[in-house]
Scaffold this motif. Structure first.
Motif, PDB file in Angstrom:
ATOM      1  N   GLU A 157     -20.667  -7.500   1.607  1.00  0.00           N
ATOM      2  CA  GLU A 157     -20.198  -6.945   0.342  1.00  0.00           C
ATOM      3  C   GLU A 157     -18.668  -6.983   0.311  1.00  0.00           C
ATOM      4  N   HIS A 158     -18.135  -7.012  -0.887  1.00  0.00           N
ATOM      5  CA  HIS A 158     -16.683  -6.992  -1.036  1.00  0.00           C
ATOM      6  C   HIS A 158     -16.170  -5.556  -1.080  1.00  0.00           C
ATOM      7  N   ARG A 159     -14.959  -5.394  -0.631  1.00  0.00           N
ATOM      8  CA  ARG A 159     -14.270  -4.125  -0.837  1.00  0.00           C
ATOM      9  C   ARG A 159     -14.122  -3.902  -2.341  1.00  0.00           C
ATOM     10  N   THR A 160     -14.135  -2.667  -2.783  1.00  0.00           N
ATOM     11  CA  THR A 160     -14.045  -2.415  -4.221  1.00  0.00           C
ATOM     12  C   THR A 160     -12.677  -2.851  -4.735  1.00  0.00           C
ATOM     13  N   MET A 161     -12.644  -3.279  -5.998  1.00  0.00           N
ATOM     14  CA  MET A 161     -11.382  -3.713  -6.582  1.00  0.00           C
ATOM     15  C   MET A 161     -10.406  -2.550  -6.704  1.00  0.00           C
ATOM     16  N   ALA A 162     -10.919  -1.354  -6.963  1.00  0.00           N
ATOM     17  CA  ALA A 162     -10.038  -0.189  -7.071  1.00  0.00           C
ATOM     18  C   ALA A 162      -9.277   0.040  -5.763  1.00  0.00           C
ATOM     19  N   GLU A 163      -9.972  -0.058  -4.628  1.00  0.00           N
ATOM     20  CA  GLU A 163      -9.327   0.112  -3.327  1.00  0.00           C
ATOM     21  C   GLU A 163      -8.328  -1.006  -3.063  1.00  0.00           C
ATOM     22  N   THR A 164      -8.732  -2.224  -3.412  1.00  0.00           N
ATOM     23  CA  THR A 164      -7.863  -3.382  -3.195  1.00  0.00           C
ATOM     24  C   THR A 164      -6.579  -3.268  -4.001  1.00  0.00           C
ATOM     25  N   LEU A 165      -6.704  -2.904  -5.277  1.00  0.00           N
ATOM     26  CA  LEU A 165      -5.523  -2.797  -6.133  1.00  0.00           C
ATOM     27  C   LEU A 165      -4.618  -1.648  -5.718  1.00  0.00           C
ATOM     28  N   GLN A 166      -5.198  -0.558  -5.195  1.00  0.00           N
ATOM     29  CA  GLN A 166      -4.382   0.552  -4.726  1.00  0.00           C
ATOM     30  C   GLN A 166      -3.546   0.119  -3.521  1.00  0.00           C
ATOM     31  N   GLU A 167      -4.164  -0.625  -2.602  1.00  0.00           N
ATOM     32  CA  GLU A 167      -3.399  -1.098  -1.443  1.00  0.00           C
ATOM     33  C   GLU A 167      -2.325  -2.092  -1.879  1.00  0.00           C
ATOM     34  N   PHE A 168      -2.662  -2.950  -2.825  1.00  0.00           N
ATOM     35  CA  PHE A 168      -1.699  -3.906  -3.368  1.00  0.00           C
ATOM     36  C   PHE A 168      -0.480  -3.165  -3.932  1.00  0.00           C
ATOM     37  N   GLU A 169      -0.746  -2.139  -4.705  1.00  0.00           N
ATOM     38  CA  GLU A 169       0.330  -1.333  -5.293  1.00  0.00           C
ATOM     39  C   GLU A 169       1.160  -0.659  -4.213  1.00  0.00           C
ATOM     40  N   ASP A 170       0.502  -0.146  -3.173  1.00  0.00           N
ATOM     41  CA  ASP A 170       1.210   0.555  -2.097  1.00  0.00           C
ATOM     42  C   ASP A 170       2.145  -0.396  -1.344  1.00  0.00           C
ATOM     43  N   VAL A 171       1.687  -1.628  -1.088  1.00  0.00           N
ATOM     44  CA  VAL A 171       2.518  -2.602  -0.385  1.00  0.00           C
ATOM     45  C   VAL A 171       3.762  -2.930  -1.206  1.00  0.00           C
ATOM     46  N   ILE A 172       3.574  -3.136  -2.503  1.00  0.00           N
ATOM     47  CA  ILE A 172       4.701  -3.472  -3.373  1.00  0.00           C
ATOM     48  C   ILE A 172       5.694  -2.315  -3.429  1.00  0.00           C
ATOM     49  N   ALA A 173       5.193  -1.089  -3.504  1.00  0.00           N
ATOM     50  CA  ALA A 173       6.074   0.079  -3.528  1.00  0.00           C
ATOM     51  C   ALA A 173       6.856   0.198  -2.225  1.00  0.00           C
ATOM     52  N   ASP A 174       6.190  -0.076  -1.097  1.00  0.00           N
ATOM     53  CA  ASP A 174       6.844   0.003   0.207  1.00  0.00           C
ATOM     54  C   ASP A 174       7.943  -1.042   0.315  1.00  0.00           C
ATOM     55  N   ALA A 175       7.627  -2.271  -0.118  1.00  0.00           N
ATOM     56  CA  ALA A 175       8.623  -3.343  -0.058  1.00  0.00           C
ATOM     57  C   ALA A 175       9.809  -3.035  -0.965  1.00  0.00           C
ATOM     58  N   SER A 176       9.537  -2.450  -2.109  1.00  0.00           N
ATOM     59  CA  SER A 176      10.604  -2.089  -3.032  1.00  0.00           C
ATOM     60  C   SER A 176      11.515  -1.032  -2.422  1.00  0.00           C
ATOM     61  N   ALA A 177      10.914  -0.103  -1.677  1.00  0.00           N
ATOM     62  CA  ALA A 177      11.690   0.985  -1.079  1.00  0.00           C
ATOM     63  C   ALA A 177      12.567   0.508   0.068  1.00  0.00           C
ATOM     64  N   ASN A 178      12.056  -0.446   0.882  1.00  0.00           N
ATOM     65  CA  ASN A 178      12.844  -0.857   2.049  1.00  0.00           C
ATOM     66  C   ASN A 178      13.588  -2.176   1.844  1.00  0.00           C
ATOM     67  N   GLY A 179      13.473  -2.750   0.639  1.00  0.00           N
ATOM     68  CA  GLY A 179      14.287  -3.912   0.305  1.00  0.00           C
ATOM     69  C   GLY A 179      13.790  -5.244   0.821  1.00  0.00           C
ATOM     70  N   GLY A 180      12.540  -5.317   1.237  1.00  0.00           N
ATOM     71  CA  GLY A 180      12.033  -6.573   1.781  1.00  0.00           C
ATOM     72  C   GLY A 180      11.413  -7.473   0.736  1.00  0.00           C
ATOM     73  N   ASN A 181      11.252  -8.742   1.106  1.00  0.00           N
ATOM     74  CA  ASN A 181      10.508  -9.692   0.281  1.00  0.00           C
ATOM     75  C   ASN A 181       9.016  -9.583   0.572  1.00  0.00           C
ATOM     76  N   ILE A 182       8.209 -10.017  -0.392  1.00  0.00           N
ATOM     77  CA  ILE A 182       6.760 -10.073  -0.223  1.00  0.00           C
ATOM     78  C   ILE A 182       6.332 -11.538  -0.291  1.00  0.00           C
ATOM     79  N   LEU A 183       5.572 -11.985   0.698  1.00  0.00           N
ATOM     80  CA  LEU A 183       5.084 -13.358   0.753  1.00  0.00           C
ATOM     81  C   LEU A 183       3.572 -13.347   0.577  1.00  0.00           C
ATOM     82  N   ILE A 184       3.075 -14.130  -0.381  1.00  0.00           N
ATOM     83  CA  ILE A 184       1.636 -14.192  -0.647  1.00  0.00           C
ATOM     84  C   ILE A 184       1.168 -15.638  -0.534  1.00  0.00           C
TER      85      ILE A 184
END
Length: 472
Positions: free
Chosen positions: A219-246
């Motif tokens: 089964e897949h992880r729920t999209m709600a959980e996936t999008l929350q983690e996605f948002e958290d990573v972006i917020a963390d990168a924004s706070a510490n000034g790093g780039n995000i590579l996808i």
């Protein structure tokens, strides 16, 4: 009596190909590349196990190379008939096959340099750009949901599979000796949690059904959980000034990620990052997605329209939904991105990091502890992407060895394939007279697990073997 022979995607996921015989008429379903280890890929160099010139038609479920990648070989061996597919697939296939041919030519060139130095016989690429151009002459686009004649006694109808743009569930209608039969090939069924595309069409009747089983055991992880983690990573990168590579696959996954970033942008959650799509192939595919917005699901299309400026359909696109999106097409533009040390999101291929521009971004970012790498697709064993997911401390790029200090994230909910529960739900719509069911497109464990699961719902599934012929 009509029969079907399994010539691919039965001892694994790739190499999709099935030959339908109805009287003296022959129709080929899919013509895909075998992909994976060297042993699997060696099958691409073998002659086709049937008389190519005797085929009356070819039907393609979608553009992914494991379903379409041997079409140029088919034409090179003498096929001169029509190749039917949906209209979006006819556009996508030109991009994918040309890219595949370029890689084949490049790989052959490098191998021949080595062979010349060793005094060995040179090799030919699997196929060339000229072979692809010839193949595209025979491609015929068709609309969803409309029945089209292939040859005497055989019609086709494409239903929406929701996997990638243009993907289809293939319905084959057969008339033989006054009897009517229906063969359904699921193609690759989409994940109903995914963005942009519609859920797979419901099919209620068939005499024989070929069902994919890629994720038949999970089964897949729920999209709600996936999008929350996605948002958290972006917020963390924004706070510490790093780039995000996808690292991302050009077809489907890239467009999903752009849409999800657009959602965050519209919610005010992407304030500082500019999003660079650094892949000529993914850019070309994204523009094709834009041309076929009428096949998007209503909810996501409404979101795009709501946040688009006035000016007609041309302004209603992923660009308008994510205004911070920038295309990087030339080599010079891509190199210039290496000077950005913070505040950027780079989306680049290849999806498993075994080539493409993502490796150059790794060279300039992996060693920075402020950087983040987000994997949004499956990473096969033996690939560089899998090594990073598994915790590699060093990453080799050419002759350089890069220290891995970046934070590595894996988001499991972005799969473009239906999960086991979604496959069972799709099957549940067939009427009480169940079709004969054959499980294809899956590793052995996934197929066995799905066989047990469908058995609990009254289905008697068969796992075919390579070269097996069954009658309708």
């Amino acid at each position: 009596m009509a029969s079907l022979t399994f010539y691919g995607a039965v001892e694994g996921i790739t190499g999709s190909m099935y030959l339908l015989l109805v009287g003296d008429k022959k129709v080929l379903l899919d013509c895909g590349l075998f992909q994976g280890r060297r042993k699997e890929e060696a099958a691409n160099h073998q002659p086709f196990p049937f008389a190519v010139a005797e085929l009356d038609a070819v039907v393609l479920s979608h553009a992914h190379l494991d379903h379409s990648g041997r079409l140029p070989l088919l034409v090179a061996e003498g096929y001169e008939g029509p190749i039917y597919m949906t209209n979006p697939t006819s556009d996508l296939i030109a991009v994918l096959l040309k890219d595949a041919a370029s890689l084949q030519e490049r790989d052959a060139e490098w191998e021949n340099k080595r062979r010349r130095r060793a005094g060995k016989t040179e090799i030919e690429p699997l196929y060339t750009l000229e072979d692809v151009d010839e193949t595209l002459r025979y491609c015929r686009g068709a609309a969803y949901y409309k029945r089209h004649n292939l040859t005497a006694g055989i019609d086709v109808c494409f239903q929406d599979a929701g996997h990638i743009l243009g993907s289809a569930i293939v319905e084959i209608f057969i008339t033989e000796n006054g009897q009517h039969k229906k063969l359904v090939f699921s193609g690759d069924l989409g994940n109903s949690q995914a963005a942009l595309l519609r859920d797979p069409s419901i099919v209620e009747q068939a005499d024989m059904l070929l069902l994919e089983s890629t994720y038949g055991d999970r089964e897949h992880r729920t999209m709600a959980e996936t999008l929350q983690e996605f948002e958290d990573v972006i917020a963390d990168a924004s706070a510490n000034g790093g780039n995000i590579l996808i690292p991302s696959f050009a077809v489907g996954r890239t467009q999903e990620i752009i849409f999800r970033l657009g959602e965050l942008y519209q919610q005010g959650k992407i304030k500082h990052q500019v999003v660079y799509l650094d892949s000529p192939m993914a850019i070309a595919v994204t523009e094709i997605y834009h041309r076929y917005q009428h096949v998007y699901n209503d909810e996501d299309m409404q979101a795009i329209e709501q946040h688009s400026p006035a000016g007609g359909m041309k302004s209603k696109s992923l660009h308008s939904f994510l205004p911070s999106l920038r295309y990087s097409t030339t080599t010079e533009e891509s190199i210039a991105l290496n000077r950005i040390v913070s505040g950027a999101i780079f989306i680049a291929g290849s999806g498993m990091c075994n080539g493409g521009r993502i490796r150059h971004h790794f060279k300039h970012n992996l060693w920075r502890k402020q950087s983040h790498v987000i994997f949004v697709g499956f990473q096969a064993v033996g690939t560089p992407g899998r090594a990073l997911v598994d915790g590699a401390k060093k990453f080799k790029i050419g002759g350089d060895e890069i220290a891995v200090k970046a934070q590595i994230h894996t988001l499991g909910g972005f799969s473009a394939h239906a999960s086991q529960a979604q496959l069972l739900d799709w099957l549940a719509h067939f009427k009480s007279t169940k079709p004969r069911l054959f499980l294809v497109h899956g590793e052995s464990g996934a197929k066995e697990a799905l066989k047990q699961a469908v058995g609990a719902h009254g289905w008697q599934a068969v796992i075919p073997v390579l070269g097996q012929t069954v009658t309708l």
